[in-house]
Design a protein around this motif. Structure first.
Motif, mmCIF file in Angstrom:
data_model
loop_
_atom_site.group_PDB
_atom_site.id
_atom_site.type_symbol
_atom_site.label_atom_id
_atom_site.label_comp_id
_atom_site.label_asym_id
_atom_site.label_seq_id
_atom_site.Cartn_x
_atom_site.Cartn_y
_atom_site.Cartn_z
ATOM 1 N N GLN A 20 0.816 -1.199 0.000
ATOM 2 C CA GLN A 20 0.000 0.000 0.000
ATOM 3 C C GLN A 20 0.857 1.260 0.000
ATOM 4 O OE1 GLN A 20 -2.497 -0.563 3.402
ATOM 5 N NE2 GLN A 20 -3.874 -1.955 2.352
ATOM 6 N N PRO A 23 3.384 4.150 -4.249
ATOM 7 C CA PRO A 23 2.444 5.042 -4.936
ATOM 8 C C PRO A 23 1.982 4.472 -6.276
ATOM 9 C CG PRO A 23 4.347 6.256 -4.146
ATOM 10 C CD PRO A 23 4.654 4.795 -3.985
ATOM 11 N N ASP A 24 0.865 4.947 -6.730
ATOM 12 C CA ASP A 24 0.311 4.576 -8.014
ATOM 13 C C ASP A 24 1.342 4.829 -9.124
ATOM 14 O OD1 ASP A 24 -2.204 4.016 -9.676
ATOM 15 O OD2 ASP A 24 -1.478 5.922 -10.500
ATOM 16 N N LYS A 25 1.305 4.022 -10.174
ATOM 17 C CA LYS A 25 2.226 4.140 -11.302
ATOM 18 C C LYS A 25 2.242 5.564 -11.860
ATOM 19 C CE LYS A 25 2.802 2.257 -15.964
ATOM 20 N NZ LYS A 25 2.337 1.234 -16.919
ATOM 21 N N SER A 26 1.073 6.169 -12.030
ATOM 22 C CA SER A 26 1.007 7.516 -12.609
ATOM 23 C C SER A 26 1.676 8.550 -11.695
ATOM 24 C CB SER A 26 -0.438 7.924 -12.894
ATOM 25 O OG SER A 26 -1.191 7.987 -11.689
ATOM 26 N N VAL A 27 1.548 8.363 -10.388
ATOM 27 C CA VAL A 27 2.198 9.260 -9.426
ATOM 28 C C VAL A 27 3.709 9.091 -9.489
ATOM 29 C CG1 VAL A 27 2.545 9.689 -6.952
ATOM 30 C CG2 VAL A 27 0.228 9.460 -7.870
ATOM 31 N N GLN A 28 4.168 7.862 -9.565
ATOM 32 C CA GLN A 28 5.611 7.622 -9.657
ATOM 33 C C GLN A 28 6.193 8.277 -10.907
ATOM 34 O OE1 GLN A 28 7.210 3.655 -8.469
ATOM 35 N NE2 GLN A 28 5.044 3.089 -8.486
ATOM 36 N N ASP A 50 6.460 -1.786 -8.824
ATOM 37 C CA ASP A 50 5.105 -2.273 -9.035
ATOM 38 C C ASP A 50 4.378 -2.318 -7.680
ATOM 39 O OD1 ASP A 50 5.893 -4.643 -7.724
ATOM 40 O OD2 ASP A 50 6.097 -5.773 -9.585
ATOM 41 N N ALA A 51 3.138 -2.777 -7.685
ATOM 42 C CA ALA A 51 2.319 -2.777 -6.462
ATOM 43 C C ALA A 51 2.925 -3.593 -5.335
ATOM 44 C CB ALA A 51 0.914 -3.270 -6.777
ATOM 45 N N SER A 141 -0.289 10.441 -2.400
ATOM 46 C CA SER A 141 -1.653 10.243 -2.884
ATOM 47 C C SER A 141 -2.010 11.243 -3.988
ATOM 48 C CB SER A 141 -2.657 10.357 -1.733
ATOM 49 O OG SER A 141 -2.682 11.689 -1.233
#
Length: 195
Positions: A20, A23-28, A50-51, A141
């Motif tokens: 958790q 961070p999301d891929k787009s944020v990274q 990755d997640a 986030s």
């Protein structure tokens, strides 16, 4: 049996917490490219996590810039971007660190390999940009980071104080200087004064 189940459940929760925190891929991608000059950002290749927290390519690129997302397990916020000619050097360092090698072992191994021709180093100066911030200034986030600090590095393998006219330390804040002169890792450091 009960203790075993409790232990497994705790390990499962720890794994979920770690996942958790990635961070999301787009944020990274959004935050990784902030280290690059604006003209390079849109088409840069981006590595991140990755997640499950495993190292991966987040986006393929079409220019000469490679960017690295913030490591969610590391203290503070740090992203970097560098010229593609530095990729063999950077990738070799990642492999050696993953093998458990310390800084000196990584340096010595890459030095030996570069001297023997086994590790390809850039033929011309190659730039690295490093953008950092305190962890408290990074909102994963939203992909928002405040109070950043950007420093610049230009790799010039085998260069020396004598071949460049650069000092071995800065006399004033922001002055370019040469670090690791005469080695495969020789580079010009430019650290602007912090606000």
């Amino acid at each position: 049996m009960k203790k075993l189940l409790i232990s497994l459940f705790i390990l499962f929760l720890i794994g979920r917490v770690d996942a958790q925190q990635v961070p999301d891929k787009s944020v990274q991608i959004k935050t990784a490219v902030l280290a690059a000059p604006e003209d390079f950002r849109k088409d840069a290749k981006v590595y991140g996590y990755d997640a499950s927290g495993e190292w991966t390519v987040l986006r393929e690129g079409s220019n000469e810039m490679i960017c690295i997302a913030d490591d969610p397990k590391a203290d503070g916020f740090s992203v970097s971007c560098y010229h593609e000619d530095l990729e063999p050097f950077m990738e070799r360092g990642r492999v050696l660190k993953k093998e458990g090698k310390n800084f000196k072992q990584v340096f010595d191994t890459r030095e030996e390999e570069a001297k023997s021709g086994g590790l390809k180093m850039p033929d011309a100066p190659a730039a690295l940009y490093v953008l950092t911030a305190d962890k408290a200034d990074y909102d994963a986030s939203k992909g928002k980071v405040d109070n950043t600090y950007l420093r610049y590095v230009v790799y010039i393998p085998w260069a020396t104080e004598e071949s460049t006219g650069l000092a071995l330390k800065p006399d004033v804040p922001g002055m370019p200087w040469i670090m690791d002169p005469g080695t495969h890792r020789a580079h010009i450091m430019i650290s602007p004064p912090k606000k």
